[in-house]
Scaffold this motif. Structure first.
Motif, PDB file in Angstrom:
ATOM      1  N   VAL A  80      65.021  53.961  50.403  1.00 45.90           N
ATOM      2  CA  VAL A  80      64.514  52.589  50.442  1.00 45.90           C
ATOM      3  C   VAL A  80      64.114  52.198  49.021  1.00 45.90           C
ATOM      4  O   VAL A  80      63.440  52.958  48.333  1.00 45.90           O
ATOM      5  N   ILE A 128      59.042  44.739  54.672  1.00 48.78           N
ATOM      6  CA  ILE A 128      60.183  45.653  54.685  1.00 48.78           C
ATOM      7  C   ILE A 128      61.398  44.863  55.158  1.00 48.78           C
ATOM      8  O   ILE A 128      61.359  44.195  56.194  1.00 48.78           O
ATOM      9  N   LEU A 154      58.702  53.514  57.682  1.00 51.43           N
ATOM     10  CA  LEU A 154      59.801  53.944  56.796  1.00 51.43           C
ATOM     11  C   LEU A 154      60.495  55.193  57.348  1.00 51.43           C
ATOM     12  O   LEU A 154      61.709  55.322  57.224  1.00 51.43           O
ATOM     13  N   SER A 158      64.509  55.124  58.082  1.00 48.01           N
ATOM     14  CA  SER A 158      65.311  55.890  57.130  1.00 48.01           C
ATOM     15  C   SER A 158      66.035  57.048  57.780  1.00 48.01           C
ATOM     16  O   SER A 158      66.631  57.866  57.083  1.00 48.01           O
TER      17      SER A 158
END
Length: 159
Positions: A80, A128, A154, A158
């Protein structure tokens, strides 16, 4: 019957005039990077999720969030793109805050117009964006659980 019709018509008119919240997209923009002679351009990260945290060098809650943002960058920076977008117009106060707090995450500045276009109303403001650069999660303001919430989200995206 006329009263019901008038009430319904008034309600529909009021609803039509109300502004519906929009899910922001990352859009195309370029911001200078504090401490560097280069710029950060959003379109360079097409196909990659992006986390932007809007901050101010004067904001005590933003400074409290810096370790959380650095931890997210350390843990997920490969998957990210993570940046701090400071609202400060000039690089000096940003550089001072970065140095004072040993902040390792890429710090951009002059992000006031971008924050305004995304309707940021409180700091820190974390957004995000997914791989298509649509906003998928937002936090506004500081809380002690912010770091864990960002980490958990995250980790989920991810995978």
């Amino acid at each position: 019957m006329k009263k019901i019709f008038l009430v319904m018509a008034a309600a529909l008119l009021a609803a039509a005039c109300m502004r519906l919240p929009q899910v922001p997209t990352l859009g195309e923009f370029t911001l200078p990077i504090s401490g560097q002679k280069t710029e950060w351009t959003s379109t360079d990260y097409e196909g990659k999720p992006v986390l932007i945290v809007f901050m101010g060098s004067w904001c005590p809650y933003c400074k409290m969030a810096m370790p959380f943002i650095d931890a997210a960058n350390e843990n997920f920076g490969g998957q990210v793109e993570i940046v701090a977008a400071f609202l400060d117009d000039t690089p000096e106060p940003v550089a001072k805050a970065v140095k004072e707090h040993n902040f390792k995450t890429k710090a951009l500045y002059n992000a006031g117009n971008i924050a305004e276009s995304m309707e940021v109303s409180g700091l820190p403001h974390v957004v995000i964006f997914d791989k298509k650069h649509n906003a998928v999660k937002m936090w506004e303001g500081f809380s002690p659980s912010l770091g864990q919430e960002i980490h958990d989200y995250l980790k989920k995206i991810s995978k």
